[in-house]
Enzyme design. Structure first.
Site, PDB file in Angstrom:
ATOM      1  N   GLU A   1       4.008  -4.891   8.233  1.00  0.00           N
ATOM      2  CA  GLU A   1       2.950  -5.903   8.062  1.00  0.00           C
ATOM      3  C   GLU A   1       3.091  -7.010   9.106  1.00  0.00           C
ATOM      4  O   GLU A   1       2.098  -7.499   9.642  1.00  0.00           O
ATOM      5  CB  GLU A   1       2.998  -6.514   6.653  1.00  0.00           C
ATOM      6  CG  GLU A   1       2.770  -5.539   5.508  1.00  0.00           C
ATOM      7  CD  GLU A   1       1.352  -4.979   5.448  1.00  0.00           C
ATOM      8  OE1 GLU A   1       0.502  -5.359   6.264  1.00  0.00           O
ATOM      9  OE2 GLU A   1       1.109  -4.115   4.572  1.00  0.00           O
TER      10      GLU A   1
ATOM     11  N   ARG B   1       0.002  -7.433  11.773  1.00  0.00           N
ATOM     12  CA  ARG B   1      -0.790  -8.662  11.614  1.00  0.00           C
ATOM     13  C   ARG B   1      -0.374  -9.738  12.609  1.00  0.00           C
ATOM     14  O   ARG B   1      -1.221 -10.311  13.306  1.00  0.00           O
ATOM     15  CB  ARG B   1      -0.654  -9.216  10.188  1.00  0.00           C
ATOM     16  CG  ARG B   1      -1.205  -8.273   9.144  1.00  0.00           C
ATOM     17  CD  ARG B   1      -1.063  -8.803   7.726  1.00  0.00           C
ATOM     18  NE  ARG B   1      -1.128  -7.693   6.791  1.00  0.00           N
ATOM     19  CZ  ARG B   1      -1.882  -7.652   5.694  1.00  0.00           C
ATOM     20  NH1 ARG B   1      -2.628  -8.660   5.371  1.00  0.00           N
ATOM     21  NH2 ARG B   1      -1.872  -6.600   4.910  1.00  0.00           N
TER      22      ARG B   1
ATOM     23  N   ASP C   1      -1.127   6.981   6.307  1.00  0.00           N
ATOM     24  CA  ASP C   1      -2.315   6.707   7.135  1.00  0.00           C
ATOM     25  C   ASP C   1      -2.113   6.322   8.606  1.00  0.00           C
ATOM     26  O   ASP C   1      -2.381   7.104   9.524  1.00  0.00           O
ATOM     27  CB  ASP C   1      -3.209   5.661   6.429  1.00  0.00           C
ATOM     28  CG  ASP C   1      -2.458   4.397   5.951  1.00  0.00           C
ATOM     29  OD1 ASP C   1      -1.276   4.252   6.287  1.00  0.00           O
ATOM     30  OD2 ASP C   1      -3.074   3.580   5.249  1.00  0.00           O
TER      31      ASP C   1
ATOM     32  N   GLU D   1     -11.624  -0.026   5.858  1.00  0.00           N
ATOM     33  CA  GLU D   1     -11.573   1.291   6.518  1.00  0.00           C
ATOM     34  C   GLU D   1     -12.932   1.963   6.710  1.00  0.00           C
ATOM     35  O   GLU D   1     -13.193   2.569   7.756  1.00  0.00           O
ATOM     36  CB  GLU D   1     -10.623   2.228   5.773  1.00  0.00           C
ATOM     37  CG  GLU D   1      -9.150   1.858   5.879  1.00  0.00           C
ATOM     38  CD  GLU D   1      -8.749   0.652   5.034  1.00  0.00           C
ATOM     39  OE1 GLU D   1      -9.532   0.277   4.116  1.00  0.00           O
ATOM     40  OE2 GLU D   1      -7.682   0.078   5.281  1.00  0.00           O
TER      41      GLU D   1
HETATM   42  C1  DMJ Z   1      -4.517  -3.207   6.808  1.00  0.00           C
HETATM   43  O1  DMJ Z   1      -3.432  -4.056   6.758  1.00  0.00           O
HETATM   44  C2  DMJ Z   1      -4.345  -2.124   7.821  1.00  0.00           C
HETATM   45  O2  DMJ Z   1      -5.565  -1.558   8.121  1.00  0.00           O
HETATM   46  C3  DMJ Z   1      -3.390  -1.052   7.367  1.00  0.00           C
HETATM   47  O3  DMJ Z   1      -3.282  -0.006   8.285  1.00  0.00           O
HETATM   48  C4  DMJ Z   1      -3.843  -0.502   6.051  1.00  0.00           C
HETATM   49  N1  DMJ Z   1      -4.072  -1.514   5.074  1.00  0.00           N
HETATM   50  C5  DMJ Z   1      -4.783  -2.710   5.415  1.00  0.00           C
HETATM   51  C6  DMJ Z   1      -6.259  -2.716   5.133  1.00  0.00           C
HETATM   52  O4  DMJ Z   1      -6.695  -2.010   4.076  1.00  0.00           O
END
Ligand code: DMJ
Length: 577
Positions: free
Chosen positions: A185, A189, A318, A450
């Site tokens: 994270e 971010r 993912d 998404e």
């Molecule tokens: C975001 O922090 C990023 O897109 C991550 O890859 C998946 N989760 C969240 C958004 O849903």
């Protein structure tokens, strides 16, 4: 007369002009003095009022210029050094679409509402709880929403807001926190947000801060395999994995830092960041299965997978797959990054094997637990249509068509995740029991991006405006259900519309940015020049030559990389690739 009495007599001659008696005895001189005084007063008054008039006129013209500038931006036109509008339209092949202009402005207004609420109630903290009107430090007090928003503010032309956020980064953002941060994270971010702000604005403070936080994350890679731990104490540099996962590292958390770390090496000239993350991919190559689907739990010491753990394109799997494709793009699709593309293509064969369709033709991507398929799809996996569309052009024409078709089918399913609920907002995941149509599983919605992300990719890459209309539907559902006076909230239940109390930082970083780009010309932050990290932070693609080794082959061009705002708005290609 002595010198002393001479000078005292001449000074008394001069002083007598100041005495009223002097003028009372000489009326002609008095009249002259009065006329002179009145004339001087008029002249100065006239001059002052002229200056005031000019100032008012300048400010009126300034406003007019700003208004015209805004209208041009709304029409998708960004002025560079050539203010001739005909030339600009011709040069940029821009279509002036009034519907898009209005939609884009609405999205910008939504961003301002979210941002101003954050500024008012949670300034400098990680996230806003809009109902409580409080800030909360969900990421250890790194100003997550502020840093996540920097590039969105810049891209939307919100200059004052960007400047204020930039000053906070320069003066108040510091990382010496006794806090167990998530490596993933924090990377996507904070490092991603700072690097993107640097690429857009050329302001070195962002690069300095990105380097500082990344240096604090680096000890997480000190494991026997080089596959990172997923948590680290930012002050102490002590890394670990959470107990709830049996000490394992998570696939997405361990294999999604490549874009940011490679970008940081390119911009600082220090290869250590790139080396750490490239080694992770080498380790994954050793255990890569023939279907390219890695289980989500990996032992960071042995580098072995926990073979019966879940395989998924949703939570915890993912972004690893997304990252493989994007590193290949970031590396100019050259020989040195070819293995990323090969791994991605292998994984896409695995994805095809997990894909099913319902009796009413909704395609969906299953999860796998050991040998058994689970007919469940997370909304998180709705990044897949966009990823497939982005990667399609690297295939042969027939295969590309097949991949593109699947992308479009899956996007239709994801759009229906939204359309099928009473609020028209998607739940967190869906079940397709026995090939039946979707049923909401976990029913919350936390403002995730998404589906919008995929619609943006598909619109840009197919030119089909239907995707813009779908995105607009979703935006309106957010406006209706999630907007409150003090920001945007998620829903605890998309069936009832009950609200939660959190404005996720990715709503500003991703959801609103992708919506803005969905209604902007494809040449704006074009896919030819930029690659978006998994948190929607665009990173500039740097020239990288074909056959050099995997590290140190990027051509670091500070002048080419450091964009000024005018460079950002200078586009050469206007059509979808
Ligand atoms: C975001 O922090 C990023 O897109 C991550 O890859 C998946 N989760 C969240 C958004 O849903």
């Amino acid at each position: 007369m002595g010198r002393r009495s001479q000078s005292s007599s001449s000074s008394s001659t001069a002083w007598r002009h100041l005495s009223p008696w002097y003028y009372l005895k000489r009326p002609a001189r008095l009249a002259l003095l009065v006329v002179g005084f009145v004339a001087a007063t008029f002249a100065s008054w006239d001059r002052l009022s002229l200056v005031r008039d000019y100032e008012a006129e300048i400010s009126r013209l300034d406003e007019e210029v700003n208004r015209l500038y805004d209208q041009l931006r709304m029409a998708g036109i960004y002025l560079d050094d050539n203010p001739n509008i005909e030339n600009i339209i011709k040069k940029h092949h821009l279509e002036v679409d009034p519907v898009n202009s209005v939609r884009r402005e609405k999205v910008k207004e939504a961003m301002l509402h979210a941002w101003n609420s954050y500024v008012k109630y949670a300034w400098g903290q990680d996230e806003l709880q809009p109902q409580s009107k409080n800030g909360v430090n969900t990421f250890g007090g790194l100003g997550a929403t502020l840093v996540d928003s920097l590039d969105t503010l810049y891209i939307m032309g919100l200059k004052e807001e960007f400047k204020k956020a930039r000053d906070w980064v320069a003066e108040s953002l510091e990382f010496d926190k006794d806090y167990e941060a998530s490596v993933f994270e924090t990377t996507i971010r904070v490092v991603g947000g700072l690097l993107s702000a640097y690429d857009l604005s050329a302001d070195k403070i962002f690069l300095e801060k990105a380097r500082d936080i990344t240096d604090r994350l680096l000890p997480a890679w000190d494991t026997s395999s080089g596959i990172p731990y997923n948590r680290i104490n930012l002050a102490e540099g002590k890394a670990s994995n959470p107990g709830w996962n049996g000490g394992n590292s998570i696939l997405a958390d361990s294999g999604t830092e490549q874009l940011e770390f490679i970008a940081l090496s390119q911009r600082t000239g220090d290869q250590k960041y790139q080396q750490k993350v490239e080694n992770v991919i080498r380790q994954f190559q050793k255990i890569f299965p023939s279907d390219g689907l890695l289980p989500i739990n990996i032992n960071p010491h042995s580098g072995a997978v926990k073979s019966y753990s879940k395989i998924t394109f949703g939570a915890m799997g993912d972004s690893f797959y997304e990252c493989l494709l994007k590193v290949w793009i970031q590396g100019n699709k050259t020989e040195s990054v070819k293995h990323y593309r090969q791994m991605w293509e292998t994984s896409m064969e695995g994805l095809l094997g997990l894909t099913r369709k319902t009796s009413s033709n909704f395609y969906y991507v299953c999860e796998k637990n050991g040998d058994s398929l689970s007919e469940k799809m997370d909304e998180l996996a709705c990044f897949v249509p966009g990823m497939l569309a982005l990667g399609a052009s690297g295939y042969s024409p027939e295969k590309a068509e097949k991949i593109m078709n699947l992308a479009e089918e899956l996007a239709w399913t994801c759009y229906n995740f939204y359309q099928s609920t009473p609020t028209k907002l998607a739940g967190e995941n869906y079940y397709f029991h026995g090939g039946q149509d979707m049923v909401v599983g976990t029913s919350w919605n936390i403002l995730r991006p998404e589906t919008i992300e995929s619609l943006m990719y598909l619109w840009r890459l197919t030119g089909n405006k239907t995707y813009q209309d779908w995105g607009w539907d979703i935006f309106q559902a957010f406006e209706k259900n999630s907007r409150i006076e003090s920001g945007y909230v998620g829903l605890k239940d998309v069936n009832t519309g009950t609200k939660d109390d959190m404005m996720q930082s990715f709503f500003l970083a991703e959801t609103l940015k992708y919506l803005y780009l969905l209604f902007s010309p494809p040449s704006f932050i074009s896919f030819d020049e930029w690659v978006f990290n998994t948190e929607a932070h665009p990173l500039k693609i740097v020239t990288r030559h074909g056959n050099e080794g995997s590290s140190g082959d990027a051509e670091v061009q500070s002048t080419g990389l450091l964009l000024m705002p005018s460079d950002l708005y200078r586009h050469d290609k206007g059509d979808p690739p």
